[in-house]
Design a protein around this motif. Structure first.
Motif, PDB file in Angstrom:
ATOM      1  N   TYR A 541       0.834  -1.117   0.078  1.00  0.00           N
ATOM      2  CA  TYR A 541      -0.078   0.036  -0.033  1.00  0.00           C
ATOM      3  C   TYR A 541       0.841   1.269  -0.043  1.00  0.00           C
ATOM      4  O   TYR A 541       0.697   2.256  -0.775  1.00  0.00           O
ATOM      5  CB  TYR A 541      -1.038  -0.141   1.063  1.00  0.00           C
ATOM      6  CG  TYR A 541      -1.610   1.280   1.617  1.00  0.00           C
ATOM      7  CD1 TYR A 541      -2.242   2.092   0.546  1.00  0.00           C
ATOM      8  CD2 TYR A 541      -1.745   1.678   2.900  1.00  0.00           C
ATOM      9  CE1 TYR A 541      -2.923   3.069   0.761  1.00  0.00           C
ATOM     10  CE2 TYR A 541      -2.288   2.962   3.208  1.00  0.00           C
ATOM     11  CZ  TYR A 541      -2.845   3.442   2.243  1.00  0.00           C
ATOM     12  OH  TYR A 541      -3.602   4.769   2.585  1.00  0.00           O
ATOM     13  N   GLU A 542       1.616   1.392   0.770  1.00  0.00           N
ATOM     14  CA  GLU A 542       2.717   2.333   0.869  1.00  0.00           C
ATOM     15  C   GLU A 542       3.407   2.503  -0.479  1.00  0.00           C
ATOM     16  O   GLU A 542       3.710   3.883  -0.638  1.00  0.00           O
ATOM     17  CB  GLU A 542       3.654   2.163   1.905  1.00  0.00           C
ATOM     18  CG  GLU A 542       3.063   2.095   3.530  1.00  0.00           C
ATOM     19  CD  GLU A 542       2.490   3.347   3.936  1.00  0.00           C
ATOM     20  OE1 GLU A 542       2.799   4.432   3.331  1.00  0.00           O
ATOM     21  OE2 GLU A 542       2.109   3.370   5.122  1.00  0.00           O
ATOM     22  N   GLN A 543       3.745   1.773  -1.151  1.00  0.00           N
ATOM     23  CA  GLN A 543       4.349   2.057  -2.490  1.00  0.00           C
ATOM     24  C   GLN A 543       3.404   2.359  -3.490  1.00  0.00           C
ATOM     25  O   GLN A 543       3.968   2.360  -4.795  1.00  0.00           O
ATOM     26  CB  GLN A 543       5.074   0.852  -2.882  1.00  0.00           C
ATOM     27  CG  GLN A 543       6.420   0.464  -1.869  1.00  0.00           C
ATOM     28  CD  GLN A 543       6.780  -1.332  -2.177  1.00  0.00           C
ATOM     29  OE1 GLN A 543       6.601  -1.656  -3.228  1.00  0.00           O
ATOM     30  NE2 GLN A 543       7.600  -1.608  -1.322  1.00  0.00           N
ATOM     31  N   GLY A 544       2.201   2.600  -3.235  1.00  0.00           N
ATOM     32  CA  GLY A 544       1.318   3.187  -4.229  1.00  0.00           C
ATOM     33  C   GLY A 544       0.238   4.107  -3.837  1.00  0.00           C
ATOM     34  O   GLY A 544      -0.880   4.192  -4.085  1.00  0.00           O
ATOM     35  N   LYS A 545       0.916   5.101  -2.957  1.00  0.00           N
ATOM     36  CA  LYS A 545       0.019   6.334  -2.379  1.00  0.00           C
ATOM     37  C   LYS A 545       1.043   7.574  -2.569  1.00  0.00           C
ATOM     38  O   LYS A 545       2.290   7.425  -2.580  1.00  0.00           O
ATOM     39  CB  LYS A 545      -0.421   6.018  -1.132  1.00  0.00           C
ATOM     40  CG  LYS A 545       0.662   5.739   0.050  1.00  0.00           C
ATOM     41  CD  LYS A 545      -0.008   5.291   1.469  1.00  0.00           C
ATOM     42  CE  LYS A 545      -0.582   6.842   2.028  1.00  0.00           C
ATOM     43  NZ  LYS A 545      -0.900   6.570   3.307  1.00  0.00           N
ATOM     44  N   THR A 546       0.370   8.672  -2.240  1.00  0.00           N
ATOM     45  CA  THR A 546       0.897   9.727  -2.045  1.00  0.00           C
ATOM     46  C   THR A 546       2.057  10.069  -3.352  1.00  0.00           C
ATOM     47  O   THR A 546       1.907  10.243  -4.366  1.00  0.00           O
ATOM     48  CB  THR A 546       1.672  10.216  -0.767  1.00  0.00           C
ATOM     49  OG1 THR A 546       2.635   9.163  -0.487  1.00  0.00           O
ATOM     50  CG2 THR A 546       0.702  10.186   0.268  1.00  0.00           C
ATOM     51  N   LEU A 547       3.479  10.051  -2.817  1.00  0.00           N
ATOM     52  CA  LEU A 547       4.446  10.527  -3.854  1.00  0.00           C
ATOM     53  C   LEU A 547       4.853   9.159  -4.601  1.00  0.00           C
ATOM     54  O   LEU A 547       6.030   9.161  -5.351  1.00  0.00           O
ATOM     55  CB  LEU A 547       5.571  11.169  -3.317  1.00  0.00           C
ATOM     56  CG  LEU A 547       5.234  12.789  -2.684  1.00  0.00           C
ATOM     57  CD1 LEU A 547       6.486  13.155  -1.991  1.00  0.00           C
ATOM     58  CD2 LEU A 547       4.635  13.481  -3.783  1.00  0.00           C
ATOM     59  N   THR A 548       4.328   7.900  -4.287  1.00  0.00           N
ATOM     60  CA  THR A 548       4.704   6.831  -5.165  1.00  0.00           C
ATOM     61  C   THR A 548       3.319   6.282  -5.884  1.00  0.00           C
ATOM     62  O   THR A 548       3.247   5.284  -6.296  1.00  0.00           O
ATOM     63  CB  THR A 548       5.325   5.815  -4.415  1.00  0.00           C
ATOM     64  OG1 THR A 548       4.251   5.483  -3.263  1.00  0.00           O
ATOM     65  CG2 THR A 548       6.593   6.127  -3.527  1.00  0.00           C
TER      66      THR A 548
END
Length: 732
Positions: A541-548
């Motif tokens: 999830y973290e690798q596909g939100k905000t600046l990613t």
């Protein structure tokens, strides 16, 4: 050309330049005027788009009718749910042929089983037959009667008091997810007060004594921000405000622990949570905080009784990206979660999703290898309190490669059985009862598919695509056996590729009656489990939100290329689909790789994200900053979002055929986003007016984010979308 079909003229929205400037960046928006929902010109434009779509899809009407009848013929229209036992009653719902909504009913549990709740025989649900009323059956609510006279109808709450005497229920008849709460007596010896509370959010929670209900209201941005306590028999003016969340980045909700020992209020942003509790024996008391919020720390709290002592089981991500479970005495926690006694340690390859605590067992929900799973840990009531009281979590195993499993409806804390669900792309949904003393499973119900469905006629499998940065992205596939044989023989088959990829939401293997109309026409159905979703854990999830966030879009493109490169399909046979945040994915993919797809379907699509996220006055915008970033105050975020925002990156090039579906009363993704997107595609793209690659907009004028209401109306909408997909992909 003589004899060629006449293509009707597409609507052309008037260009009214609107200047938007932030951080020295200027964007001229020609179609922002469509945001005025009540303006006659806006309504005229939307009606013109609907008329154009009707004209352009008139040729698919026979197929649409055929698909609709297929869906309807496979569904047991007169049916009932598996009864669920709660507080001396069996609750279930009935559906009837020709009626759109369910009737909600109950029958009493025999007295001898109420007196001895530990008797497993008392947990065998009664046999409910379609159209046959059970002795003592009581109808609590008829959705068809309540929906009469309304074009839209949805239940936002259906909750019976713990003593079984009063029903609290809430309805929405506009599609805007604002509900009106009412009460109904279920006991002939008790008269429920004639009260009505309007404008609330979904859901209500009863106090144990049945004297109070707790509900939530929203602020001007439609953010759930205040919890209220209402005492039956009083007016709304007398209601107590028990909790208010002033931070615009937080939502709130109210509920109770599974044991019903504690009422709970949860306040949470996208990255931080805070839980407040109140002993349910004191519903008029003051809530207290379990642990004050700490930015970036998420947690939830479940109550268990171990060795006769109250314990809190806390699922948290403090120093544990994939979450861990710890335990502590019930009450405020004044230590870092990492200092508490561990129950489920953190693992890099397993995403812990939470613990349900019952009197006899703990149920751990988790995700491994992109599949939702659960495991059980029995509780020994003779043990003393503390970590030594626990044994070991044992996974509940299944024999399919792809599946979805998890606890079902289990309202009784002290039940000797656990109900759970199981299903896959090829196995219709099943409901089991698990005897906690023996581990024996009893199948209570498998979703019935009329017309002779045989799961052996279909296959499912997992593929892995390689992203540009080397990351392996899972793809789930399902198709008919005959379609798989055609692929093996070297044929490229029409394929629908679905994606979402936001909010850590996982798209899990599940059976669909409607999908059979695609599979039986020789189509393959694929799900791209792209980054930004939750299939592979929190870091996924973290690798596909905000600046990613761009990883979400490039992952989907790489999955599409994988299907093409492996010979399963070809660009002229591949259709993409996504909805809501998945509609943003569709818009971005249309700009990034239009040549990979023959068609793209975007349902209630979030295709103008930068404009919306720059407007904090819009519903839910501030909350979304943790997901997408804050372009209003950060130039870096603004530039990053501007680099992928679908509406702003439309170019003068050929696009696939596009079908955008929206709803006028949607409060999550406003209709104006797909309306503007379609208008700009028509003005800029070089293919929007072609008969082969038309850009279509369908706006439901009486619906919300979930589309139309009523099962027949939903089937008709699905048939329309599937007919478009089948024709666009060239399926037989």
């Amino acid at each position: 050309m003589t004899g060629a079909p006449r293509v009707p003229a597409a609507p052309r929205a008037e260009r009214r330049p609107h200047r938007r400037e932030h951080h020295g960046r200027v964007f001229v928006d020609d179609y922002e005027w469509l945001r005025d929902k009540d303006a006659p010109a806006t309504r005229e434009y939307l009606e013109a788009e609907n008329a154009y779509t009707d004209a352009m899809t008139a040729g698919q009407k026979p197929l649409e009718d055929e698909v609709y009848e297929e869906i309807r013929s496979r569904v047991k229209e007169t049916d009932m749910s598996v009864p669920v036992r709660a507080a001396g009653w069996w609750y279930f719902s009935r559906t009837s042929e020709g009626l759109s909504y369910a009737r909600h009913c109950r029958v009493p549990v025999p007295r001898e089983f109420v007196a001895d709740p530990g008797d497993p025989a008392g947990w065998v649900p009664p046999e409910v037959s379609p159209g046959v009323e059970l002795p003592g059956e009581q109808m609590l609510l008829d959705g068809n009667a309540e929906a009469e006279g309304h074009e839209y109808f949805a239940l936002g709450a259906f909750s019976v008091s713990h003593d079984g005497r009063v029903l609290a229920w809430a309805t929405d008849t506009e599609g805007d997810e604002r509900y009106t709460l009412r009460f109904r007596s279920l006991d002939p010896d008790y008269t429920a007060p004639d009260e009505e509370i309007s404008g609330i959010a979904a859901g209500v929670t009863w106090s144990r004594d049945g004297q109070y209900v707790f509900y939530v209201t929203v602020d001007e941005a439609w953010r759930p921000d205040t919890v209220w306590r209402h005492r039956l028999g009083t007016t709304r003016d007398d209601d107590d405000e028990v909790f208010h969340e002033p931070d615009e980045s937080y939502w709130i909700g109210v509920g109770e622990t599974r044991s019903e020992k504690y009422l709970q209020i949860a306040a949470g942003s996208k990255i931080t949570t805070e839980v407040w509790c109140l002993d349910s024996a004191d519903p008029a008391g003051e809530f207290w905080c379990v642990r004050p919020r700490e930015e970036g720390v998420e947690y939830d709290v479940e109550h268990a009784v171990v060795g006769g002592l109250d314990r809190f089981l806390i699922t948290h991500n403090a120093g544990s990206p994939n979450f861990a479970v710890v335990e502590a005495p019930a009450g405020p926690v004044d230590r870092d979660f990492r200092e508490l006694d561990p129950l489920v340690p953190h693992r890099d390859d397993v995403r812990v999703e939470g613990v349900d605590a019952f009197a006899r067992v703990l149920v751990l929900g988790y995700r491994e290898q992109a599949l939702p799973r659960f495991s059980l840990m029995p509780l020994d009531p003779a043990s003393t309190a503390g970590v030594e009281a626990y044994s070991v979590f044992t996974p509940v195993e299944f024999d399919e490669e792809l599946f979805t499993s998890g606890p079902g409806s289990n309202p009784e804390w002290d039940a000797p059985v656990l109900r759970f669900g199981f299903g896959s792309f090829v196995t219709p949904g099943r409901i089991y009862s698990l005897a906690l003393a023996t581990g024996e499973r009893t199948l209570l119900r498998e979703q019935e598919v009329l017309g002779g469905y045989d799961p052996a006629g279909y296959v499912q499998r997992r593929d892995w695509a390689t992203a540009g940065d080397g990351t392996l992205v899972p793809i789930s596939l399902v198709m008919a056996v005959d379609t798989a044989a055609r692929i093996d023989a070297g044929e490229k088959v029409p394929t629908l590729l679905y994606g979402y990829g936001s909010y850590e939401t996982s798209i899990d293997p599940a059976f669909s009656v409607a999908r059979l109309s695609l599979l039986d026409r020789g189509m393959a159905y694929a799900v791209a489990h792209v980054r930004g979703g939750g299939e592979m854990g929190r870091l996924w999830y973290e690798q596909g939100k905000t600046l990613t966030k761009r990883n979400t879009f490039t992952d989907f493109v790489d999955c599409a290329r994988h299907l093409v490169d492996t010979g399963l399909t070809a660009p002229d046979r591949l259709v993409a689909e996504g909805g809501s945040a998945g509609g943003l994915l569709m818009g971005a993919v249309a700009n990034l790789a239009p040549d990979l797809f023959v068609g793209i379907q975007a349902v209630v699509p979030f295709v103008d994200p930068l404009t919306s996220i720059l407007m904090p006055e819009l519903p839910l915008t501030v909350i979304e900053w943790d997901e997408w970033g804050d372009p209003l105050h950060s130039q870096e975020v603004y530039d990053y979002m501007a680099s992928y925002a679908p509406y702003e990156n439309i170019e003068a090039k050929d696009y696939p055929a596009i079908l955008a579906v929206t709803s006028l009363n949607d409060t999550r993704v406003l209709y104006v986003e797909p309306a503007k997107w379609v208008a700009r595609l028509r003005a800029v793209s070089t293919s929007a007016d072609s008969a082969e690659r038309p850009v279509l907009l369908r706006c439901e004028m009486s619906a919300g984010h979930g589309g139309v209401s009523g099962r027949y109306e939903r089937w008709r909408q699905t048939a329309f979308e599937y007919a478009w997909t089948v024709r666009t992909a060239g399926a037989g």
